[in-house]
Design a protein around this motif. Structure first.
Motif, PDB file in Angstrom:
ATOM      1  N   ALA A  34       0.921  -1.306   0.060  1.00  0.00           N
ATOM      2  CA  ALA A  34       0.053   0.062  -0.053  1.00  0.00           C
ATOM      3  C   ALA A  34       0.783   1.312  -0.053  1.00  0.00           C
ATOM      4  N   ARG A  35       0.432   2.076  -0.607  1.00  0.00           N
ATOM      5  CA  ARG A  35       0.951   3.696  -0.367  1.00  0.00           C
ATOM      6  C   ARG A  35       0.306   4.125   0.838  1.00  0.00           C
ATOM      7  N   ILE A  36       1.266   4.934   1.676  1.00  0.00           N
ATOM      8  CA  ILE A  36       0.833   5.448   3.102  1.00  0.00           C
ATOM      9  C   ILE A  36       0.948   7.016   3.088  1.00  0.00           C
ATOM     10  N   THR A  37      -0.198   7.480   3.650  1.00  0.00           N
ATOM     11  CA  THR A  37       0.090   8.993   4.124  1.00  0.00           C
ATOM     12  C   THR A  37      -0.218   8.860   5.622  1.00  0.00           C
ATOM     13  N   ARG A  38       0.851   9.408   6.272  1.00  0.00           N
ATOM     14  CA  ARG A  38       0.689   9.264   7.781  1.00  0.00           C
ATOM     15  C   ARG A  38       0.625  10.605   8.210  1.00  0.00           C
ATOM     16  N   ILE A  39      -0.552  10.582   9.282  1.00  0.00           N
ATOM     17  CA  ILE A  39      -1.133  11.808   9.531  1.00  0.00           C
ATOM     18  C   ILE A  39      -1.047  11.814  11.351  1.00  0.00           C
ATOM     19  N   THR A  40      -0.070  12.484  11.720  1.00  0.00           N
ATOM     20  CA  THR A  40       0.147  12.804  13.210  1.00  0.00           C
ATOM     21  C   THR A  40       0.696  14.173  13.685  1.00  0.00           C
ATOM     22  N   PRO A  41      -0.097  14.563  14.662  1.00  0.00           N
ATOM     23  CA  PRO A  41      -1.371  14.007  15.263  1.00  0.00           C
ATOM     24  C   PRO A  41      -2.558  14.218  14.461  1.00  0.00           C
ATOM     25  N   PRO A  42      -3.433  13.439  14.258  1.00  0.00           N
ATOM     26  CA  PRO A  42      -4.779  13.774  13.860  1.00  0.00           C
ATOM     27  C   PRO A  42      -5.571  14.989  14.146  1.00  0.00           C
ATOM     28  N   SER A  43      -6.192  15.598  13.372  1.00  0.00           N
ATOM     29  CA  SER A  43      -6.962  16.892  13.556  1.00  0.00           C
ATOM     30  C   SER A  43      -8.368  16.439  14.130  1.00  0.00           C
ATOM     31  N   VAL A  44      -9.186  17.543  14.813  1.00  0.00           N
ATOM     32  CA  VAL A  44     -10.570  17.341  14.950  1.00  0.00           C
ATOM     33  C   VAL A  44     -11.148  18.606  14.355  1.00  0.00           C
ATOM     34  N   ASP A  45     -10.673  19.063  13.146  1.00  0.00           N
ATOM     35  CA  ASP A  45     -11.158  20.239  12.352  1.00  0.00           C
ATOM     36  C   ASP A  45     -11.517  19.715  11.320  1.00  0.00           C
ATOM     37  N   ALA A  46     -12.810  19.951  10.752  1.00  0.00           N
ATOM     38  CA  ALA A  46     -13.358  19.332   9.535  1.00  0.00           C
ATOM     39  C   ALA A  46     -12.624  19.924   8.322  1.00  0.00           C
ATOM     40  N   ASP A  47     -12.291  21.276   8.467  1.00  0.00           N
ATOM     41  CA  ASP A  47     -11.710  21.708   7.132  1.00  0.00           C
ATOM     42  C   ASP A  47     -10.237  21.341   6.872  1.00  0.00           C
ATOM     43  N   ILE A  48      -9.605  20.972   8.040  1.00  0.00           N
ATOM     44  CA  ILE A  48      -7.879  20.426   7.742  1.00  0.00           C
ATOM     45  C   ILE A  48      -8.144  18.901   7.670  1.00  0.00           C
ATOM     46  N   ILE A  49      -9.078  18.250   8.070  1.00  0.00           N
ATOM     47  CA  ILE A  49      -9.241  16.844   7.585  1.00  0.00           C
ATOM     48  C   ILE A  49      -9.565  16.980   6.237  1.00  0.00           C
ATOM     49  N   ALA A  50     -10.733  17.525   5.523  1.00  0.00           N
ATOM     50  CA  ALA A  50     -10.749  17.530   4.270  1.00  0.00           C
ATOM     51  C   ALA A  50      -9.426  17.817   3.412  1.00  0.00           C
ATOM     52  N   ALA A  51      -8.792  18.932   4.029  1.00  0.00           N
ATOM     53  CA  ALA A  51      -7.446  19.542   3.157  1.00  0.00           C
ATOM     54  C   ALA A  51      -6.515  18.208   3.135  1.00  0.00           C
ATOM     55  N   ALA A  52      -6.394  17.394   4.378  1.00  0.00           N
ATOM     56  CA  ALA A  52      -5.501  16.302   4.320  1.00  0.00           C
ATOM     57  C   ALA A  52      -5.854  15.131   3.254  1.00  0.00           C
ATOM     58  N   PHE A  53      -7.230  14.954   2.988  1.00  0.00           N
ATOM     59  CA  PHE A  53      -7.332  14.015   2.163  1.00  0.00           C
ATOM     60  C   PHE A  53      -7.088  14.324   0.597  1.00  0.00           C
ATOM     61  N   ALA A  54      -7.349  15.813   0.418  1.00  0.00           N
ATOM     62  CA  ALA A  54      -7.087  16.239  -0.993  1.00  0.00           C
ATOM     63  C   ALA A  54      -5.526  16.534  -1.064  1.00  0.00           C
ATOM     64  N   ASP A  55      -4.694  16.562  -0.023  1.00  0.00           N
ATOM     65  CA  ASP A  55      -3.333  16.636  -0.062  1.00  0.00           C
ATOM     66  C   ASP A  55      -2.895  15.516  -0.377  1.00  0.00           C
ATOM     67  N   ALA A  56      -3.539  14.419   0.324  1.00  0.00           N
ATOM     68  CA  ALA A  56      -2.816  12.851   0.282  1.00  0.00           C
ATOM     69  C   ALA A  56      -3.072  12.461  -1.232  1.00  0.00           C
ATOM     70  N   GLN A  57      -4.208  12.596  -1.922  1.00  0.00           N
ATOM     71  CA  GLN A  57      -4.447  12.453  -3.144  1.00  0.00           C
ATOM     72  C   GLN A  57      -3.601  12.940  -4.079  1.00  0.00           C
ATOM     73  N   SER A  58      -3.090  14.276  -4.009  1.00  0.00           N
ATOM     74  CA  SER A  58      -2.596  14.870  -4.711  1.00  0.00           C
ATOM     75  C   SER A  58      -0.877  14.416  -4.735  1.00  0.00           C
ATOM     76  N   GLN A  59      -0.534  14.068  -3.400  1.00  0.00           N
ATOM     77  CA  GLN A  59       0.791  13.775  -3.205  1.00  0.00           C
ATOM     78  C   GLN A  59       0.844  12.300  -3.850  1.00  0.00           C
ATOM     79  N   GLN A  60      -0.001  11.407  -3.550  1.00  0.00           N
ATOM     80  CA  GLN A  60       0.123  10.098  -4.076  1.00  0.00           C
ATOM     81  C   GLN A  60      -0.314   9.708  -5.152  1.00  0.00           C
ATOM     82  N   GLY A  61      -1.068  10.560  -5.880  1.00  0.00           N
ATOM     83  CA  GLY A  61      -1.422  10.278  -7.236  1.00  0.00           C
ATOM     84  C   GLY A  61      -2.656   9.705  -7.457  1.00  0.00           C
TER      85      GLY A  61
END
Length: 208
Positions: A34-61
């Motif tokens: 698997a390709r891995i995106t590691r998030i530490t520490p995880p957020s409890v902010d919905a906007d930051i979390i949404a951005a994390a998924f978008a960034d992960a997709q962009s970085q991993q393709g």
């Protein structure tokens, strides 16, 4: 026939959480392809979390199609010494964080009309003194796993959890038990575990 080193080839796993158990699972999933995106520490902010998924997709393709969330440490202490503020902050970081990551993940998978799998790493359900916060969260998360499995099952999204002393006491666990955590996580998230959803599974201590 799929061999173990390629069990998760073509999959992209986001592993959110702090601690050795989450690190170990991330390493185990990577070893299975698997390709891995590691998030530490995880957020409890919905906007930051949404951005994390978008960034992960962009970085991993490719989009995230596997989610592992290890929660936030709730600590150990006598119940009478825990303030309401500490109680609420701990639960928000743990339960709210897991739910927000899971819901963002589900929205992405449903929008893509594609499958996905969620795995929560939970502490041991063993009842002992000083673990009121951990055990209260465990009860809530046990029901969350089951309800999300039912709700999102029709969308091809599976939700499961591993609850074990290995998660909250990784350093004290035997090598066999540590290995079992990674092996079980990989199996549940793979297509070999496609029939598993709504389950909270443990890891028994194995003989050395």
């Amino acid at each position: 026939m799929t061999t173990l080193p390629t069990l998760l080839n073509g999959r992209h796993a986001m592993v959110a959480g702090v601690g050795d158990a989450a690190d170990h699972v991330a390493t185990a999933l990577a070893a299975l392809g698997a390709r891995i995106t590691r998030i530490t520490p995880p957020s409890v902010d919905a906007d930051i979390i949404a951005a994390a998924f978008a960034d992960a997709q962009s970085q991993q393709g490719q989009p995230v199609d596997l989610l592992v969330h290890g929660g936030a440490p709730l600590g150990v202490g006598n119940a009478e010494t825990v303030s309401l503020d500490v109680w609420r902050k701990g639960f928000s970081a743990d339960i709210d964080g897991r739910f927000l990551y899971a819901s963002a993940f589900a929205r992405s998978r449903i929008a893509a009309h594609d499958r996905g799998a969620i795995l929560f790493l939970l502490p041991s359900p063993r009842i002992t003194g000083g673990r009121t916060a951990q055990l209260s969260a465990h009860g809530a998360l046990d029901n969350l796993v089951k309800s999300l499995a039912v709700e999102w099952g029709r969308d091809g999204i599976r939700t499961n959890a591993i609850a074990s002393h290995v998660v909250d006491g990784f350093a004290q666990a035997t090598e066999a038990a540590r290995a079992s955590l990674g092996h079980l996580a990989g199996y549940i998230l793979s297509d070999h575990g496609a029939y598993i959803s709504g389950m909270v599974m443990g890891i028994d201590e194995l003989p050395s």
